[in-house]
Motif scaffolding. Structure first.
Motif, PDB file in Angstrom:
ATOM      1  N   SER A  90     -67.404 -11.368 -16.579  1.00 23.45           N
ATOM      2  CA  SER A  90     -66.327 -12.224 -16.902  1.00 23.45           C
ATOM      3  C   SER A  90     -65.300 -12.808 -15.684  1.00 23.45           C
ATOM      4  O   SER A  90     -64.378 -13.476 -15.816  1.00 23.45           O
ATOM      5  CB  SER A  90     -65.508 -11.823 -18.114  1.00 23.45           C
ATOM      6  OG  SER A  90     -65.101 -10.881 -17.774  1.00 23.45           O
ATOM      7  N   GLY A  91     -65.685 -12.019 -14.700  1.00 23.72           N
ATOM      8  CA  GLY A  91     -64.896 -12.264 -13.251  1.00 23.72           C
ATOM      9  C   GLY A  91     -64.985 -13.845 -12.816  1.00 23.72           C
ATOM     10  O   GLY A  91     -64.087 -14.216 -12.224  1.00 23.72           O
ATOM     11  N   THR A 104     -64.025 -16.122 -14.370  1.00 19.55           N
ATOM     12  CA  THR A 104     -62.737 -16.861 -14.836  1.00 19.55           C
ATOM     13  C   THR A 104     -61.817 -17.046 -13.791  1.00 19.55           C
ATOM     14  O   THR A 104     -61.084 -17.811 -13.808  1.00 19.55           O
ATOM     15  CB  THR A 104     -62.373 -16.220 -16.062  1.00 19.55           C
ATOM     16  OG1 THR A 104     -62.302 -14.987 -15.914  1.00 19.55           O
ATOM     17  CG2 THR A 104     -63.313 -16.596 -17.360  1.00 19.55           C
ATOM     18  N   MET A 105     -61.912 -16.083 -12.960  1.00 17.37           N
ATOM     19  CA  MET A 105     -61.012 -16.052 -11.798  1.00 17.37           C
ATOM     20  C   MET A 105     -60.935 -17.272 -11.228  1.00 17.37           C
ATOM     21  O   MET A 105     -60.075 -17.992 -10.566  1.00 17.37           O
ATOM     22  CB  MET A 105     -61.247 -14.798 -11.026  1.00 17.37           C
ATOM     23  CG  MET A 105     -60.116 -14.741 -10.046  1.00 17.37           C
ATOM     24  SD  MET A 105     -58.545 -13.929 -10.674  1.00 17.37           S
ATOM     25  CE  MET A 105     -57.384 -14.620  -9.608  1.00 17.37           C
ATOM     26  N   ARG A 140     -57.765 -20.048 -10.443  1.00 17.20           N
ATOM     27  CA  ARG A 140     -57.468 -20.322  -9.142  1.00 17.20           C
ATOM     28  C   ARG A 140     -57.455 -21.842  -9.032  1.00 17.20           C
ATOM     29  O   ARG A 140     -56.588 -22.422  -8.346  1.00 17.20           O
ATOM     30  CB  ARG A 140     -58.324 -19.602  -8.095  1.00 17.20           C
ATOM     31  CG  ARG A 140     -57.634 -19.626  -6.821  1.00 17.20           C
ATOM     32  CD  ARG A 140     -58.531 -18.776  -5.792  1.00 17.20           C
ATOM     33  NE  ARG A 140     -58.524 -17.425  -6.378  1.00 17.20           N
ATOM     34  CZ  ARG A 140     -59.536 -16.665  -6.133  1.00 17.20           C
ATOM     35  NH1 ARG A 140     -60.488 -17.164  -5.879  1.00 17.20           N
ATOM     36  NH2 ARG A 140     -59.379 -15.297  -6.612  1.00 17.20           N
ATOM     37  N   LYS A 153     -53.263 -12.693 -10.672  1.00 18.06           N
ATOM     38  CA  LYS A 153     -53.178 -12.188 -12.015  1.00 18.06           C
ATOM     39  C   LYS A 153     -51.817 -11.398 -12.380  1.00 18.06           C
ATOM     40  O   LYS A 153     -51.441 -10.847 -11.496  1.00 18.06           O
ATOM     41  CB  LYS A 153     -54.296 -11.573 -12.562  1.00 18.06           C
ATOM     42  CG  LYS A 153     -55.690 -12.191 -12.699  1.00 18.06           C
ATOM     43  CD  LYS A 153     -56.483 -11.468 -13.271  1.00 18.06           C
ATOM     44  CE  LYS A 153     -57.760 -11.251 -12.445  1.00 18.06           C
ATOM     45  NZ  LYS A 153     -58.785 -10.391 -13.072  1.00 18.06           N
ATOM     46  N   LEU A 154     -51.080 -11.634 -13.594  1.00 18.98           N
ATOM     47  CA  LEU A 154     -50.192 -10.756 -13.935  1.00 18.98           C
ATOM     48  C   LEU A 154     -50.539  -9.380 -14.180  1.00 18.98           C
ATOM     49  O   LEU A 154     -49.837  -8.538 -14.006  1.00 18.98           O
ATOM     50  CB  LEU A 154     -49.373 -11.483 -14.984  1.00 18.98           C
ATOM     51  CG  LEU A 154     -48.673 -12.953 -14.727  1.00 18.98           C
ATOM     52  CD1 LEU A 154     -48.153 -13.601 -16.037  1.00 18.98           C
ATOM     53  CD2 LEU A 154     -47.868 -12.887 -13.564  1.00 18.98           C
ATOM     54  N   VAL A 155     -51.594  -9.370 -14.981  1.00 18.73           N
ATOM     55  CA  VAL A 155     -52.029  -8.320 -15.834  1.00 18.73           C
ATOM     56  C   VAL A 155     -53.606  -8.130 -15.499  1.00 18.73           C
ATOM     57  O   VAL A 155     -54.118  -9.027 -14.850  1.00 18.73           O
ATOM     58  CB  VAL A 155     -51.726  -8.173 -17.211  1.00 18.73           C
ATOM     59  CG1 VAL A 155     -50.500  -7.842 -17.326  1.00 18.73           C
ATOM     60  CG2 VAL A 155     -52.307  -9.119 -17.806  1.00 18.73           C
ATOM     61  N   PRO A 156     -54.201  -6.945 -15.592  1.00 19.07           N
ATOM     62  CA  PRO A 156     -55.676  -6.765 -15.075  1.00 19.07           C
ATOM     63  C   PRO A 156     -56.538  -7.887 -15.949  1.00 19.07           C
ATOM     64  O   PRO A 156     -57.440  -8.322 -15.222  1.00 19.07           O
ATOM     65  CB  PRO A 156     -56.029  -5.290 -15.492  1.00 19.07           C
ATOM     66  CG  PRO A 156     -54.850  -4.574 -15.323  1.00 19.07           C
ATOM     67  CD  PRO A 156     -53.616  -5.460 -15.662  1.00 19.07           C
ATOM     68  N   LYS A 157     -56.271  -8.231 -17.012  1.00 13.33           N
ATOM     69  CA  LYS A 157     -57.253  -8.971 -17.744  1.00 13.33           C
ATOM     70  C   LYS A 157     -56.817 -10.363 -17.665  1.00 13.33           C
ATOM     71  O   LYS A 157     -55.715 -10.876 -17.707  1.00 13.33           O
ATOM     72  CB  LYS A 157     -57.256  -8.690 -19.112  1.00 13.33           C
ATOM     73  CG  LYS A 157     -57.946  -7.325 -19.496  1.00 13.33           C
ATOM     74  CD  LYS A 157     -59.078  -7.684 -20.419  1.00 13.33           C
ATOM     75  CE  LYS A 157     -59.911  -6.356 -20.839  1.00 13.33           C
ATOM     76  NZ  LYS A 157     -59.111  -5.608 -21.706  1.00 13.33           N
ATOM     77  N   MET A 158     -57.892 -11.194 -17.441  1.00 19.54           N
ATOM     78  CA  MET A 158     -57.608 -12.764 -17.393  1.00 19.54           C
ATOM     79  C   MET A 158     -57.252 -13.364 -18.720  1.00 19.54           C
ATOM     80  O   MET A 158     -56.216 -14.023 -18.487  1.00 19.54           O
ATOM     81  CB  MET A 158     -59.190 -13.186 -17.202  1.00 19.54           C
ATOM     82  CG  MET A 158     -59.296 -14.488 -16.732  1.00 19.54           C
ATOM     83  SD  MET A 158     -58.709 -14.344 -15.089  1.00 19.54           S
ATOM     84  CE  MET A 158     -57.640 -15.666 -14.983  1.00 19.54           C
ATOM     85  N   ARG A 159     -57.641 -12.809 -19.592  1.00 20.29           N
ATOM     86  CA  ARG A 159     -57.109 -13.535 -20.832  1.00 20.29           C
ATOM     87  C   ARG A 159     -55.845 -13.085 -21.307  1.00 20.29           C
ATOM     88  O   ARG A 159     -54.925 -14.050 -21.742  1.00 20.29           O
ATOM     89  CB  ARG A 159     -58.128 -12.901 -21.978  1.00 20.29           C
ATOM     90  CG  ARG A 159     -57.980 -13.700 -23.255  1.00 20.29           C
ATOM     91  CD  ARG A 159     -59.116 -13.471 -24.224  1.00 20.29           C
ATOM     92  NE  ARG A 159     -58.776 -13.839 -25.526  1.00 20.29           N
ATOM     93  CZ  ARG A 159     -58.750 -13.360 -26.732  1.00 20.29           C
ATOM     94  NH1 ARG A 159     -59.139 -12.103 -26.714  1.00 20.29           N
ATOM     95  NH2 ARG A 159     -58.409 -14.149 -27.818  1.00 20.29           N
ATOM     96  N   MET A 186     -40.437  -8.096 -17.874  1.00 22.11           N
ATOM     97  CA  MET A 186     -40.577  -6.730 -17.501  1.00 22.11           C
ATOM     98  C   MET A 186     -39.440  -5.981 -16.931  1.00 22.11           C
ATOM     99  O   MET A 186     -39.514  -4.832 -16.735  1.00 22.11           O
ATOM    100  CB  MET A 186     -41.740  -6.495 -16.509  1.00 22.11           C
ATOM    101  CG  MET A 186     -43.492  -7.271 -17.041  1.00 22.11           C
ATOM    102  SD  MET A 186     -43.875  -5.830 -18.357  1.00 22.11           S
ATOM    103  CE  MET A 186     -43.548  -6.986 -19.649  1.00 22.11           C
TER     104      MET A 186
END
Lengths: 453, 484
Positions: free
Chosen positions: B157-158, B160-161, B165, B175-181, B262
């Motif tokens: 699913s990479g 999606t980057m 972009r 990304k803000l967090v590791p997962k795209m979603r 955060m």
């Protein structure tokens, strides 16, 4: 789970592939921005560029929120420091470090607390242990152990002289093999299939057989594979795997010859391993191999750092009729090639190591009914998954023939107490059992209950 | 090219658009605007058919999905979105020519706010809502929305980057967090929260609900479509000030808000781009206020108008409280400059982006130093981190492409016989997704007078500006369509 992987090398990449497929939140740390960029493009993970042992970089990677850190850079010292630093930033963090230097192996075990390590992995040592297991049962290309060593899936190659050649499976199970076993997959020219009783075995097929460990000797005898005890082994290449393997083999009373090119390394090995005969020479030269008695040795293990070299030497060994050959490959991609060649058993330290870590991650998740371990078999086209049944397991106590399983899922063994059995239609699942399931489907089986349709 | 995978993405995009058309339909039904209802229903039918065909023909979509597919997918998605989104205007008969309808909706989705309508208030409410809503959807990006709601992909699913972009503005998208979603979800949640806050503040100032929602959409997406003929001018000073503040807020990089959530306050306040952005805003406001001091009665009025226009142009929104075309040249020149600078990277605004301006200035300084001290080894840093050289190269390439497109469009537009000031500001206003320009396309005028060719060029400019040029450029590159 929130996981940080420090070091985006071979092991790091394999781990990234496996763990991101299982849906974990991964953050990678590496010094090389180019390599990091490639990985981030390919997988749904976040990358942080920098030194993984420095606190600011670890903070940037979110160490405070992480649950597990895996340090797999190519330097043991950095890995240790990385785990130590990370643990002091987040005392609840689990840490796994790759420690490869033999000089550290013993002390690491005793000093795990001091270095704040939850687990230290050593791919080379693991490979050595795996090779030793194979040498104990010559005839099996590979052994995967389940249920704390009570059940196994072994790989057997059908060659031209084998009893199994041109025989259907039902014939094989009824007339040739006296003990109860189960053929869970057959790999024919690169494709894995789940066979039925009428399936005819052909030369070159590799079959994956589930059997209780206690029955392995009978299985070997029935298959007509001569199991001579291995007495003399030639190791090509004197790397770390060779060192660990020699130590293990000497304990079993097996004579070891190591051929290594680098004179300096030869001296080191000779000093470390007083009983082995260390030969300085070029193991790719056929004269050298013949001079060491290749024709009469019981096993040849190729462990040089170059995959191509290992493959060539193994092929030469096979042509000279060495009974057992084990080839180490550094890149898993080459394993597909290995299928079409006669390389004997293939060992990939990187794959073994990351499987080990993935097992740890699964155990950490500790959700009800989660898979205890996962082994990829048949060149990665099928997975053998081990489950421990607890209260959450459904369909306990119902005979297997009444249950509907998902397509491509096969229950291959049920271990109740200390006894591993191959299931039939009347078998039932009970709480506390260890169940091994083979699946060739795409989806990941996370929980035991996932196997039911 | 992986056409099947792209087809599936397009089908999903169209489906999302159709779903978002329903509130507009409901408004028209409620108010009995039957022309608009007919337009919406026909458009929904067309979207349904397109969607079904795409889904049916692209059911099994395997295989690789690389950077090339990602870029083409984004631009194709935006073009499909615009073509279908223009249908309600055309079928309702309220904008009789399709090219005008297309111009209007592209201007909506790209958050430009340039209009061809001389009289906004004669348009039915359902269509006005749809026009303003297109700002909101286009602001954060429809693919980012898809990423947030689509089921989590399993293996590989990479890719999606590439989508993120291509659709998110800025030189270095991360990304803000590791997962795209999760990243996409966080972005949309912040976006929704800020929009709701804006609506509440506008309602508190006595703005009618419909106006408040539409103006908030226009502010959130930094778009600029209003529901009154005189944009924001007839609302009370309080409402105008609320708009000033929220326009400014939506022009800030959204990762700053995430960092605030955060509790990493210091890294937000030390952010160089944010400082530059606020610095330019304050400086320009003071200069403009000084320049227009004779035009308005009180100091409060002067500053209200100056701050509003600066904020509106800089964040590329394009609302107006006064006809700034009547301001002195100095003020107009500052506004033109602000059009180019634009908002922060990672915001909903357009333009060159403060982050790029910062990088360009820094690499300029770097180059000068290099000439003076050829052997000196130095690196470019932002926020005390070393900037990758490829990022610098890409920024320079972006500037080159930006200037070339700007000049090319300017030449095409000059065929229509308007003044140089009109044409230049029209291109700048469309390419940077602002909306109103100067002279004949000023805040009180519209783009209706331009010919077909000019409108097409402006439409492409708006899309190129919103998608940061390269996704649109790859559509014209031969190697995109050749199978390698």
């Amino acid at each position: 789970m929130n996981i940080i992987i420090a070091g985006n090398g071979k092991v790091g990449l394999t781990l990234t592939r496996q763990l991101s497929a299982e849906g974990h939140d991964l953050t990678l740390i590496d010094l090389d921005s180019k390599r990091l960029g490639d990985t981030v493009e390919q997988y749904d993970v976040m990358g942080v560029e920098g030194n993984c042992a420095s606190a600011p970089i670890l903070r940037q990677a979110g160490v405070e929120k992480a649950e597990l850190l895996i340090a797999a850079t190519n330097m043991d010292e950095v890995n240790m420091l990385c785990c130590l630093t990370a643990h002091s930033l987040n005392p609840k963090l689990h840490t796994i470090a790759r420690i490869r230097n033999p000089e550290y192996t013993d002390q690491i075990f005793e000093m795990r607390e001091t270095f704040a390590l939850s687990l230290a992995v050593n791919p080379e040592r693991q490979a050595a242990v795996e090779i030793e297991r194979l040498l104990k049962y010559p005839g099996f290309l590979r052994r995967d152990t389940f249920a704390k060593g009570r059940a196994e899936i072994v790989e057997v190659r059908v060659d031209g002289k084998s009893k199994l050649c041109n025989i259907s499976l039902s014939e094989m199970l009824h007339s040739i093999i006296k003990t109860r076993v189960l053929v869970c997959a057959v790999l024919r020219s690169g494709t894995a299939m789940v066979p039925n009783g009428n399936f005819i075995l052909r030369e070159g097929d590799r079959i994956f057989v589930t059997a209780p460990t206690a029955n392995l000797t009978t299985l070997l005898k029935d298959l007509g594979i001569i199991t001579r005890r291995v007495r003399r082994v030639i190791l090509c290449g004197g790397g770390r795997v060779s060192y660990y393997l020699t130590e293990l083999l000497e304990r079993d009373g097996i004579a070891v010859q190591i051929i290594e090119q680098n004179p300096q390394r030869c001296l080191e090995l000779a000093a470390l391993l007083p009983n082995a005969s260390v030969i300085q020479g070029d193991c790719s030269s056929q004269e050298q191999l013949e001079a060491e008695g290749l024709g009469s040795c019981d096993a040849l293990v190729t462990l040089t750092g170059i995959d191509e070299m290992n493959m060539i030497i193994s092929l030469y060994g096979a042509s000279r009729g060495v009974p057992q050959i084990i080839t180490k490959l550094g890149r898993m991609e080459n394993c597909q090639l290995a299928d079409s060649l006669n390389l004997g058993s293939v060992i990939c330290p990187r794959e073994l190591c990351s499987n080990n870590i993935v097992r740890y991650v699964r155990a950490m998740q500790n959700q009800t009914g989660a898979a205890v371990s996962v082994h990829t078999i048949a060149d990665g086209q099928a997975e053998a998954v081990e489950f421990q049944l607890d209260e959450g397991a459904i369909h306990c106590g119902e005979p297997l023939q009444n249950l509907r399983l998902k397509a491509n899922v096969l229950v291959t063994s049920i271990t109740h107490g200390a006894k591993a059995t191959i299931p039939n239609g009347d078998s039932v699942f009970r709480k506390g059992d260890t169940v091994v399931v083979v699946t060739s489907g795409q989806g990941v089986l996370r929980q035991f209950n996932d196997i039911f349709a | 090219m992986n056409y099947k995978m792209m087809g599936r993405f397009l089908a999903q995009i169209v489906a999302v658009e159709a779903v978002f058309l329903l509130p507009a339909l409901a408004i028209s039904l409620g108010l009995g605007e039957w022309n608009a209802v007919r337009g919406f229903l026909i458009s929904l039918a067309v979207m349904g058919i397109v969607c079904l065909i795409l889904f049916a023909s692209c059911r099994k979509a395997p295989g690789p999905f690389g950077a090339k597919e990602g870029l083409v997918c984004v631009s194709a998605g935006w073009i499909a979105l615009s073509l279908l989104g223009a249908l309600p205007f055309r079928f309702s008969g309220e904008i009789p020519r399709f090219i005008d309808a297309l111009f209007e909706i592209v201007s909506g989705f790209t958050t430009t706010g340039a209009s061809i309508l001389p009289e906004v208030e004669t348009i039915s409410r359902g269509l006005l809502y749809w026009r303003s809503f297109s700002h909101w959807l286009g602001g954060m990006g429809v693919l980012v929305f898809l990423l947030a709601v689509a089921p989590a992909g399993g293996k590989g699913s990479g890719f999606t980057m590439h989508l993120l972009r291509a659709e998110s503005p800025g030189p270095d998208v991360g990304k803000l967090v590791p997962k795209m979603r999760t990243t996409a979800m966080i972005l949309y949640l912040i976006y929704i929260a800020l929009t709701v806050l804006d609506i509440l503040f506008l309602l508190a100032g006595g703005m009618p609900l419909f106006d408040a929602v539409c103006v908030a959409f226009g502010t959130a997406g930094t778009g600029g479509f209003a529901v009154r003929n005189d944009s924001i001018a007839s609302y009370s000073p309080y409402l105008q000030n609320v708009c000033t503040v929220f326009m400014l807020l939506f022009g800030v990089n959204f990762s700053c808000y995430y960092l605030l959530l955060m509790r990493k306050f210091s890294s937000v306040f030390k952010d160089e781009e944010l400082r530059l952005y606020l610095g330019i805003f304050l400086g320009s406001t003071l200069l403009v206020a000084w320049n227009i001091r004779g035009l308005y009665g009180s100091v409060a009025d002067i500053f209200r108008h100056a701050a509003f226009q600066v904020s509106s142009i800089m964040t590329t929104t394009g609302f107006a409280t006064t006809d700034f075309d009547l301001w002195p040249s100095f003020s107009k020149s500052i506004l033109l400059m602000l059009m180019i600078v634009g908002a922060c990277a990672g915001s909903t605004g357009g333009g060159l982006k403060c982050a790029r301006v910062l990088l360009l200035l820094k690499s300029l300084r770097w180059n000068i130093h290099q000439v003076l001290h050829p052997r000196k080894v130095q690196v470019v840093r932002t926020n005390s981190r070393v900037v990758n050289e490829t990022v610098l190269d890409n920024t320079a390439a972006y500037l080159a492409a930006y200037v070339i497109i700007l000049l090319g469009s300017f030449i095409v537009l000059s065929l229509d016989g308007f003044s140089i000031e009109t044409n230049l500001s029209a291109v700048l206003a469309c390419f940077n997704n602002i909306g109103p320009g100067l002279d004949a396309v000023g805040p009180t005028c519209n783009y209706g007078a331009y010919g077909l060719a000019s409108k097409l060029v402006l439409i492409l400019d708006m899309l190129a500006g919103r998608l940061e040029i390269f996704p649109i450029l790859v559509l014209f590159s031969g190697s995109t369509w050749r199978n390698s």
